[in-house]
Design an enzyme around this catalytic site. Structure first.
Site, short mmCIF file in Angstrom:
data_model
loop_
_atom_site.label_atom_id
_atom_site.label_comp_id
_atom_site.label_asym_id
_atom_site.label_seq_id
_atom_site.Cartn_x
_atom_site.Cartn_y
_atom_site.Cartn_z
NE ARG A 69 -4.09 -1.22 2.37
CZ ARG A 69 -5.03 -1.43 1.27
NH1 ARG A 69 -5.52 -0.59 0.83
NH2 ARG A 69 -5.60 -2.70 1.02
NE ARG A 95 -5.35 0.55 -3.82
CZ ARG A 95 -4.87 -0.03 -3.07
NH1 ARG A 95 -4.80 -1.72 -3.60
NH2 ARG A 95 -3.32 -0.40 -2.21
CB ILE A 96 -7.92 0.65 2.71
CG1 ILE A 96 -9.00 0.52 2.74
CG2 ILE A 96 -7.40 1.67 3.98
CD1 ILE A 96 -9.53 -0.65 3.91
CG ASN A 111 -15.27 9.30 -0.42
OD1 ASN A 111 -15.11 8.81 -1.69
ND2 ASN A 111 -15.11 8.89 0.74
CG HIS A 113 -19.17 6.35 2.40
ND1 HIS A 113 -18.72 4.88 2.55
CD2 HIS A 113 -20.34 5.23 3.28
CE1 HIS A 113 -19.47 3.89 2.97
NE2 HIS A 113 -20.50 4.46 3.05
CG ASP A 149 -15.94 5.51 3.83
OD1 ASP A 149 -15.47 6.36 2.78
OD2 ASP A 149 -15.75 4.41 3.64
C1 GAR Z 1 -20.67 5.35 -5.34
O1 GAR Z 1 -21.91 4.97 -4.94
C2 GAR Z 1 -20.49 5.83 -4.53
O2 GAR Z 1 -20.53 6.75 -3.51
C3 GAR Z 1 -19.30 4.90 -3.54
O3 GAR Z 1 -19.01 4.12 -4.96
C4 GAR Z 1 -19.65 4.10 -6.39
C5 GAR Z 1 -19.71 4.58 -6.98
O4 GAR Z 1 -20.48 4.84 -8.76
N1 GAR Z 1 -17.93 5.12 -3.18
C6 GAR Z 1 -18.19 4.24 -1.89
O5 GAR Z 1 -18.89 3.30 -1.36
C7 GAR Z 1 -16.24 4.49 -0.98
N2 GAR Z 1 -16.72 4.30 0.04
P1 GAR Z 1 -19.53 5.31 -9.85
O6 GAR Z 1 -18.68 4.86 -10.29
O7 GAR Z 1 -21.23 5.44 -10.42
O8 GAR Z 1 -19.18 7.05 -9.22
#
Ligand code: GAR
Length: 214
Positions: A69, A95-96, A111, A113, A149
């Site tokens: 990482r 990714r973390i 970000n 979430h 997050d």
């Molecule tokens: C979205 O729902 C976003 O909120 C989530 O991944 C999806 C990406 O969709 N993110 C997480 O879970 C971060 N922890 P996209 O590629 O269509 O934008």
């Protein structure tokens, strides 16, 4: 004329529908930010296609090519910094991140979430909301701090959890809201209307007591 808009580097891992929402938003000349590059840790994902179609530079920094990482994140930072962004935007970047990486972009990395943070960090947030019997679920945009997050909240959007909802159906309704709040938050931060100081988010100089609600 050189752009005076805030340069964004957007990190993705997949579909990139949030990326698309930002691409669509930046078509408005009043939008105060513009994507300089999209970086994916995965090859062949739809988000890369969306970026290329919009004429945006793309980079792949595959986590598979690096032994750990720390080394991966150092390379990722090297690629990001080539674009000298004013904001780094995590848009489904699964990714973390190491503390060093997060601290490097302190106050200038956002970000999104898919939950009403601080509820349901990590994965499977929609199923978790259904299983908990929540009547409301949603999405949150926040400044990124080293904890997964977590970090000062900027804006949230809520959706009702319906009877007999499925995780997929709920996720689709949440995603529609994500596409509204992410460009909005980026605009607010890029224009300086939203600021972060000592872990407190302010809007037009007034500290927020909680995240803005759509
Ligand atoms: C979205 O729902 C976003 O909120 C989530 O991944 C999806 C990406 O969709 N993110 C997480 O879970 C971060 N922890 P996209 O590629 O269509 O934008």
């Amino acid at each position: 004329m050189p752009s005076t808009r805030c340069a964004l580097v957007v990190l993705i891992s997949g579909s990139g529908s949030n990326l698309q929402a930002i691409i669509d938003a930046q078509k408005n000349p009043d939008f105060p930010a513009e994507i300089s590059a999209v970086i994916s840790n995965k090859t062949g994902v739809k988000g890369l296609e969306r970026a290329s179609k919009a004429g945006i530079a793309t980079e792949i920094v595959s986590h598979r090519d690096y032994p750990n990482r720390e080394i991966y994140d150092a390379e990722l930072a090297r690629v990001i910094d080539r674009y000298n962004p004013c904001l780094v935007i995590l848009a489904g970047f699964m990714r973390i991140l190491t503390d060093d990486f997060v601290n490097r972009y302190a106050g200038r990395m956002l970000n999104i979430h898919p939950s009403l943070l601080p509820k349901y960090k990590g994965l499977n947030t929609h199923q978790q909301a259904i299983d908990a019997g929540d009547r409301e679920h949603g999405a949150t945009v926040h400044f990124v701090t080293p904890d997964l997050d977590s970090g000062p909240l900027i804006i949230q959007a809520r959706v009702a959890v319906l009877e007999d909802d499925t995780a997929d159906a709920l996720a689709a309704r949440v995603l529609e809201k994500e596409h509204i709040i992410y460009p909005r938050a980026i605009s607010q931060v890029a224009s300086g209307h939203v600021t972060l100081a000592n872990e407190v988010v302010s809007l037009n100089g007034e500290p927020l007591s909680g995240p803005q609600q759509l």
